[in-house]
Design an enzyme around this catalytic site. Sequence first.
Site, PDB file in Angstrom:
ATOM      1  N   HIS A  44       0.829  -1.203   0.000  1.00  0.00           N
ATOM      2  CA  HIS A  44       0.000   0.000   0.000  1.00  0.00           C
ATOM      3  C   HIS A  44       0.866   1.257   0.000  1.00  0.00           C
ATOM      4  O   HIS A  44       1.635   1.492   0.931  1.00  0.00           O
ATOM      5  CB  HIS A  44      -0.891  -0.034   1.246  1.00  0.00           C
ATOM      6  N   HIS A  86      -2.409  10.771  -3.091  1.00  0.00           N
ATOM      7  CA  HIS A  86      -3.605  10.197  -2.499  1.00  0.00           C
ATOM      8  C   HIS A  86      -4.641  11.247  -2.141  1.00  0.00           C
ATOM      9  O   HIS A  86      -5.818  11.118  -2.479  1.00  0.00           O
ATOM     10  CB  HIS A  86      -3.261   9.390  -1.247  1.00  0.00           C
TER      11      HIS A  86
END
Length: 297
Positions: A44, A86
């Site tokens: 991740h 993000h």
Amino acid sequence: MKQYLKIILAGLLLLCCSRSEGQVSKLISQLHNPKDKNIMVAAHRGDWRNAPENSIQAYKQAIEMGVDVIEVDLNMTKDSVVVIMHDDLIDRTTDGKGKPSDYTLAQLKKFHLREGQGVTGKHTIPTLEEVMLLAKGKILVNLDKSFPYYEEAYKVLKKTGTLNQAIFKTSEPYAVVRKKYPAILDSITFMPVVYINQPRARQIINEYQKEIKPVAFELIFPTDTSSILKNNDFIRDHGAKVWINALWPSLNGGHDDTIAWEDGNTKDSWGWLIAHGATMIQTDRPGSLLDYLKKMK
């Protein structure tokens, strides 16, 4: 003599390229084989605990440790370049402020990513093209937050020759995806995100499998009570893998990385996910998960 050395160097380069292509071909084959018994590990935001999240350095380190997939978050600049970021704002992860779309790529590159304790270093916001060139021939790439940018991402992947290494994803139902991207949907590797505690979860999965046969399904569940967890063989029987996130409790009913990392309880974390059908696990602790899987063979 010089000509001889050139031939040797050319041969070594060709050998390295062949080994690299063989590596990613193996991963692609594994991705498309739901009956493969090996668990695929996705890092991740790269190895973000040891490098700035979503940085080239974080991805390099994840590749070097031997993960199968790196996760990237897509965003876009004012001049329509797909970058990796993000958040909607760059404030948290860089020394800049505002949205990526407030800046051209050249302007955005002047900011630096934050490392541990919020200190900025030399790393800058990477473009999708930079990441795909890094990943080319080595590793698969999970394109998170990509639904608004499928077409732009598709062009980058075609340009870099990495289309078969990328996994497109969204939580939108099939009809919405087909309507928005009719020209490319059948040309990409696709993984729907399904919140399996919702009443229509099984219907959403069945519809996708009927229409396009996704390579995998990412299953999200804040509690572990869904009947799909008790029996998801129907997903693999129709040719798809099961992707589960180990990141934090709301994604996996509390069977998360922290239980394994802090408590040493792998049985109720990674072991539980595997026992309930996971064949792909996204983690914030990629090195530890890889060690666990090797230990469990």
